[in-house]
Scaffold this motif. Structure first.
Motif, short mmCIF file in Angstrom:
data_model
loop_
_atom_site.label_atom_id
_atom_site.label_comp_id
_atom_site.label_asym_id
_atom_site.label_seq_id
_atom_site.Cartn_x
_atom_site.Cartn_y
_atom_site.Cartn_z
N ALA A 89 42.31 49.88 51.28
CA ALA A 89 41.10 50.58 50.52
C ALA A 89 40.91 49.72 48.90
N GLY A 90 39.60 49.34 48.73
CA GLY A 90 39.84 48.22 47.66
C GLY A 90 38.93 48.06 47.21
N VAL A 91 38.29 47.06 45.81
CA VAL A 91 37.01 47.06 44.99
C VAL A 91 36.76 45.62 45.31
N TYR A 92 35.60 45.23 44.51
CA TYR A 92 36.28 43.73 44.30
C TYR A 92 34.85 44.13 42.80
N GLU A 93 35.19 44.72 41.77
CA GLU A 93 34.76 44.37 40.68
C GLU A 93 34.37 42.75 40.20
N MET A 106 38.75 45.21 35.11
CA MET A 106 40.68 45.13 35.15
C MET A 106 40.79 46.66 35.73
N ALA A 107 39.78 47.11 34.76
CA ALA A 107 40.39 48.75 35.40
C ALA A 107 40.12 48.77 36.16
N VAL A 108 38.91 48.83 37.15
CA VAL A 108 38.16 49.50 38.41
C VAL A 108 39.96 48.27 38.79
N ASN A 109 39.17 47.21 39.25
CA ASN A 109 40.48 46.80 40.24
C ASN A 109 42.01 47.04 40.35
N SER A 151 36.40 35.68 39.15
CA SER A 151 36.60 36.55 40.24
C SER A 151 37.91 37.10 39.70
N GLY A 152 38.61 36.97 37.92
CA GLY A 152 39.93 36.48 37.26
C GLY A 152 40.45 38.27 37.78
N ALA A 153 39.59 38.98 37.67
CA ALA A 153 39.89 40.31 37.26
C ALA A 153 40.43 41.15 38.64
N TYR A 154 39.78 41.07 39.63
CA TYR A 154 39.87 40.86 41.16
C TYR A 154 40.98 39.88 41.23
N SER A 155 41.07 39.29 40.88
CA SER A 155 42.33 37.64 41.35
C SER A 155 43.45 38.49 40.81
N ALA A 156 43.44 39.22 40.03
CA ALA A 156 45.11 39.44 39.53
C ALA A 156 45.13 40.68 39.59
N SER A 157 44.07 42.31 40.19
CA SER A 157 44.41 42.30 41.15
C SER A 157 45.38 43.01 42.72
N ARG A 193 28.68 40.85 49.90
CA ARG A 193 27.01 40.68 50.66
C ARG A 193 26.74 39.47 49.86
N ASP A 194 26.84 39.85 48.49
CA ASP A 194 26.74 39.18 47.27
C ASP A 194 26.83 38.00 47.44
#
Length: 254
Positions: A89-93, A106-109, A151-157, A193-194
């Motif tokens: 399970a994961g998200v991409y913000e 950052m918080a969402v990821n 995608s820095g915040a996602y990459s950090a997560s 998808r985008d």
């Protein structure tokens, strides 16, 4: 290195984020590989009605929201027979580190990709330790190995997931638990998808994860792009970092 092989055949697995994308593909692949039972962590049980009709009692939907501690506790109470935990399970913000939305991104990821993974693993570890053979599979990303600016915040997560996976592997050295890190590249799912990128299929990722379990692999690069990145990262990590930064810069200039 731990050479423990954990074939899904005849075993019980739990997949978080199983309703779509990579998680759904992993769920199907585990069942097709002969898993005795697969618990599928979802926020809406109806999302698996079609698979439930096909696999009957071998597929067990489990309501799970990694943002809700009570949901995690309730879900893991009912799945004590699990031998393979797939932290999918994961998200991409999207977003970098110097924008108005940086802290929110950052918080969402981190809430799902990092804290959700850690909380679920902590809730399951005692069950896994009690099995003769077990596995923890953490889905990171090639962006967990080198960051892309947009995608820095996602990459950090996902970098945190990579580090957590290494930490788990160290703590469980010589145990009965295989700890596998999975590092997909762009995959054709709703989550990205985008993004205008060449994308591999979730089914290919799932097949390579199951193969990795059978072979006892601790690192899995499950698609075309990630195989190339993985080979380079293992020898020249700084080169990967520079290539990723250049790629995004070039895209932004178009």
């Amino acid at each position: 290195m731990n050479e423990l092989k954990v074939s899904p055949k005849g075993r019980v697995a739990f997949v978080s984020g199983a309703s779509r994308g990579i998680g759904r593909a992993i769920t199907i692949e585990l069942l097709e590989a002969g898993a005795k039972k697969v618990y599928a962590g979802v926020r809406n049980a109806k999302a698996l009605n079609d698979l439930k009709a096909e696999y009957s009692t071998r597929l067990v939907p489990v309501l799970l929201d990694l943002r809700d501690d009570r949901s995690i506790i309730k879900a893991t109470r009912s799945i004590k027979d699990v031998e393979i935990l797939i932290n999918n399970a994961g998200v991409y913000e999207p977003g970098g580190f110097f924008s108005d939305d940086t802290l929110d991104s950052m918080a969402v990821n981190f809430e799902v990709n990092v804290w959700g993974l850690v909380k679920l693993s902590l809730s399951m570890i005692d069950h896994l330790k009690n099995k003769s053979h077990a596995a923890i599979v953490n889905i990171s990303s090639v962006l967990g190995l080198a960051s892309m600016p947009i995608s820095g915040a996602y990459s950090a997560s996902k970098a945190a997931v990579h580090s957590i996976t290494q930490g788990m592997r160290g703590e469980l050295l010589n145990s009965n638990i295989l700890v596998m890190g999975v590092y997909p590249g762009p995959i054709d799912t709703d989550m990205i998808r985008d993004l205008e990128l060449d994308k591999d299929l979730p089914q290919n990722v799932a097949q390579n994860i199951v193969k990795g379990l059978k072979d006892g692999n601790e690192y899995v690069f499950p698609d075309m792009m990630s195989k190339q990145v993985g080979e380079l990262y293992l020898t020249e990590p700084v080169t990967v970092e520079k290539q990723f930064a250049h790629f995004i810069s070039a895209e932004e200039e178009v």
